[in-house]
Design a protein around this motif. Structure first.
Motif, PDB file in Angstrom:
ATOM      1  N   PHE A   1       1.898  -6.464   9.199  1.00 45.49           N
ATOM      2  CA  PHE A   1       3.041  -5.754   9.754  1.00 45.49           C
ATOM      3  C   PHE A   1       2.540  -4.498  10.483  1.00 45.49           C
ATOM      4  O   PHE A   1       2.449  -3.420   9.901  1.00 45.49           O
ATOM      5  N   TRP A   2       2.192  -4.665  11.769  1.00 45.02           N
ATOM      6  CA  TRP A   2       1.717  -3.548  12.568  1.00 45.02           C
ATOM      7  C   TRP A   2       2.865  -2.579  12.841  1.00 45.02           C
ATOM      8  O   TRP A   2       3.959  -2.984  13.181  1.00 45.02           O
ATOM      9  N   ARG A   3       2.552  -1.291  12.726  1.00 47.98           N
ATOM     10  CA  ARG A   3       3.548  -0.264  13.028  1.00 47.98           C
ATOM     11  C   ARG A   3       3.441   0.234  14.465  1.00 47.98           C
ATOM     12  O   ARG A   3       4.405   0.741  15.034  1.00 47.98           O
TER      13      ARG A   3
ATOM     14  N   GLY B   1       0.819  -1.199   0.000  1.00 46.94           N
ATOM     15  CA  GLY B   1       0.000   0.000   0.000  1.00 46.94           C
ATOM     16  C   GLY B   1       0.851   1.246   0.000  1.00 46.94           C
ATOM     17  O   GLY B   1       2.068   1.194   0.192  1.00 46.94           O
ATOM     18  N   THR B   2       0.202   2.383  -0.208  1.00 45.73           N
ATOM     19  CA  THR B   2       0.898   3.671  -0.216  1.00 45.73           C
ATOM     20  C   THR B   2       0.145   4.679   0.650  1.00 45.73           C
ATOM     21  O   THR B   2       0.001   5.834   0.288  1.00 45.73           O
ATOM     22  N   ASP B   3      -0.338   4.215   1.805  1.00 44.04           N
ATOM     23  CA  ASP B   3      -1.163   5.078   2.654  1.00 44.04           C
ATOM     24  C   ASP B   3      -0.357   6.155   3.378  1.00 44.04           C
ATOM     25  O   ASP B   3      -0.891   7.216   3.701  1.00 44.04           O
TER      26      ASP B   3
ATOM     27  N   CYS C   1      -2.771  -0.244  15.657  1.00 40.44           N
ATOM     28  CA  CYS C   1      -3.125  -1.083  14.506  1.00 40.44           C
ATOM     29  C   CYS C   1      -2.905  -0.385  13.170  1.00 40.44           C
ATOM     30  O   CYS C   1      -3.691  -0.560  12.232  1.00 40.44           O
ATOM     31  N   ASN C   2      -1.856   0.393  13.054  1.00 37.93           N
ATOM     32  CA  ASN C   2      -1.524   1.056  11.800  1.00 37.93           C
ATOM     33  C   ASN C   2      -0.598   0.154  10.987  1.00 37.93           C
ATOM     34  O   ASN C   2       0.383  -0.373  11.514  1.00 37.93           O
ATOM     35  N   LEU C   3      -0.918  -0.039   9.712  1.00 40.35           N
ATOM     36  CA  LEU C   3      -0.119  -0.902   8.843  1.00 40.35           C
ATOM     37  C   LEU C   3       0.795  -0.124   7.907  1.00 40.35           C
ATOM     38  O   LEU C   3       1.691  -0.709   7.304  1.00 40.35           O
ATOM     39  N   SER C   4       0.572   1.156   7.750  1.00 36.93           N
ATOM     40  CA  SER C   4       1.368   1.929   6.795  1.00 36.93           C
ATOM     41  C   SER C   4       2.747   2.239   7.362  1.00 36.93           C
ATOM     42  O   SER C   4       2.935   2.361   8.573  1.00 36.93           O
ATOM     43  N   ASP C   5       3.719   2.339   6.464  1.00 37.88           N
ATOM     44  CA  ASP C   5       5.088   2.746   6.801  1.00 37.88           C
ATOM     45  C   ASP C   5       5.727   1.844   7.846  1.00 37.88           C
ATOM     46  O   ASP C   5       6.531   2.295   8.665  1.00 37.88           O
ATOM     47  N   SER C   6       5.380   0.572   7.840  1.00 41.29           N
ATOM     48  CA  SER C   6       6.030  -0.376   8.746  1.00 41.29           C
ATOM     49  C   SER C   6       7.150  -1.094   7.997  1.00 41.29           C
ATOM     50  O   SER C   6       8.322  -0.851   8.263  1.00 41.29           O
ATOM     51  N   TRP C   7       6.791  -1.960   7.040  1.00 37.27           N
ATOM     52  CA  TRP C   7       7.812  -2.606   6.208  1.00 37.27           C
ATOM     53  C   TRP C   7       8.040  -1.703   4.992  1.00 37.27           C
ATOM     54  O   TRP C   7       7.418  -1.846   3.956  1.00 37.27           O
TER      55      TRP C   7
END
Length: 486
Positions: free
Chosen positions: A149-151, A128-130, A155-161
């Motif tokens: 991949f939780w950041r 994604g590109t959130d 529960c944010n998934l963006s900008d983790s991996w």
């Protein structure tokens, strides 16, 4: 309009591009291209050599070719494709699937095929590109199970991996960033134990692949710690023509004594015979896939919509506790099978009849998901004995829904074991308005069984139910869902 939504609109519009295609940012390197004929219909030609024009594959289109990691369609090869999917919230999403060939058969993606994306040899990453970067939101495979991949604990998934900054235009030089993430817990919130990792990226205008092709490439290194001196590295390479085109796994010399000869044979080009140096550490190549070999898809094309993606990434799952969350004594999420942690039968799952159930807490067993799963069986002949869950709260807007589950019979020595996966639409008085079902044949390996239905306007809740079809047979389930179709 958000950048992610704007990019999704561009993909859906998919205006023709003159070859060679131009690209400005990492977004242009995520989805593979297709050659099109005079009527804008995709053909099976290699986008590198198509005679006319090439454009990005559109959402909902059949894929006319597959990317392979060997020069022949061998049972030892792997397929991986990179395609856009629809999202309920209008966010940009790209799937990179993987079809493993451990079953000893040539991958065959087609409706009704004996092997394919619903079998237990498939996996995927979703991108994604959130946030500020293109990033991998999560992954799924039969060994590790469902791993978002939780950041953070919110529960944010963006900008983790992280892969690379999404607004940096090509060509660009080397850059890097650190991020926090965890993939230990399949559900959120109450996650903790986050680690910090370092990502580096660079742009190579003429990168050489195993197929002999030279392609403009964005390369991303993901170190297992926040340093170039780490235990391991995963390397990802993206091209405008093929999306994700190559993957490498490296381990430090403190972990392994030398490169894997099979990996070096598969990816000798560009890997210095499987030896690399970063910081003060020597790394050895232990696995690699170079998907730059192109072959037409069977039967004229493959529909990516067949491939199940967990609703977490592109929809809203109306079911709860679908991966049988494992917790410790304080209620914090924990990895299934860890000493001192307990998987509990938690609401809103219920059972009918003489059905016995328990949790699977042995993720180390071969080819078994590390997510918790529910084991169940019946000691008496089938007579409506089932596992079920009723949806809670108001149903979301929309008329088209899908439902399904990953199901298997782990002790099977052959054949299939019957079950029925059903959805009941229920009104305010508790009356069942309609029932929709699919017949399932559970085998040793997980398979995904799914169906779809149109919502009855009078329905106020759905009941998801699995009816057991054989006594004294152990069934295992995970990844159940009922979700609006994007």
């Amino acid at each position: 309009m958000a950048i992610g939504t704007a990019w999704l609109s561009v993909l859906m519009a998919a205006s023709l591009q003159a070859k060679p295609a131009s690209a400005d940012t990492i977004q242009d390197y995520l989805v593979q291209q297709v050659c099109v004929d005079a009527n804008d219909v995709p053909t099976a030609a290699d986008p590198i050599t198509c005679p006319g024009t090439a454009r990005k594959l559109r959402i909902g289109e059949h894929l006319p070719y597959h990317k392979w990691d060997m020069p022949t369609q061998s049972p030892l090869a792997q397929i991986s494709d990179s395609y856009p999917i629809a999202d309920l919230q209008g966010r940009a999403r790209v799937v990179s699937n993987f079809f493993f060939t451990r079953a000893g058969t040539v991958p065959y993606f087609a409706p009704g095929a004996p092997t394919g994306p619903q079998e237990g040899d498939s996996a995927y990453d979703i991108i994604g590109t959130d946030g500020n970067y293109a990033s991998i939101l999560g992954t799924y495979d039969q060994g590790g199970g469902w791993q978002p991949f939780w950041r953070n604990a919110q529960c944010n998934l963006s900008d983790s991996w992280i892969i690379a900054p999404k607004n940096q235009t090509t060509p660009f030089g080397q850059g890097q960033a650190s991020s926090n993430l965890t993939a230990s817990f399949p559900q959120c919130p109450t996650v903790d134990r986050f680690s910090t990792s370092l990502t580096r990226w660079n742009n190579y205008p003429d990168y050489l692949y195993q197929s002999g092709k030279r392609l403009d490439t964005i390369k991303s290194w993901h170190f297992s710690q926040n340093s170039t001196n780490s235990d391991a590295i995963e390397v990802f390479m993206f091209t405008k023509e093929y999306g994700k085109t190559k993957w490498e796994a490296w381990q430090a010399s403190s972990v392994i004594s030398g490169p894997d000869p099979v990996a070096v044979q598969m990816c000798g080009v560009g890997t210095n015979d499987g030896v690399a140096h970063y910081g003060n550490t020597t790394y050895y190549l232990v696995a690699c896939h170079d998907w730059s070999f192109i072959f037409p898809a069977d039967n004229g094309g493959w529909d990516p919509a067949q491939f199940h993606i967990d609703p977490l990434y592109n929809s809203v799952n109306l079911l709860k506790n679908t991966h049988m969350q494992c917790t410790d004594g304080s209620g914090r999420a924990r990895s299934c099978g860890t000493t001192g942690n307990t998987c509990r039968v938690m609401p809103p799952w219920n059972r009918l009849g003489d059905l016995n159930w328990t949790f699977n807490q042995n993720p180390q067993a071969p080819r078994q998901s590390s997510n918790c799963s529910l084991l169940f069986s019946i000691p008496t002949p089938p007579a409506g004995q089932s596992v079920y869950q009723d949806t809670q709260g108001a149903l979301p807007a929309g008329t088209d829904f899908s439902y399904g589950v990953a199901l298997r019979a782990p002790l099977s020595t052959g054949g299939t074991h019957p079950a029925t996966v059903a959805i009941h639409q229920i009104d305010a008085s508790g009356t069942v308005l309609s029932t929709h079902s699919v017949n399932a044949g559970a085998q040793k390996r997980y398979r995904i069984f799914k169906g779809d239905f149109v919502r009855n306007p009078a329905a106020v809740r759905f009941r998801f139910e699995i009816y057991v079809g054989a006594e004294n047979t152990e069934y295992e389930m995970t990844d159940a869902w009922v979700a609006p179709i994007p």
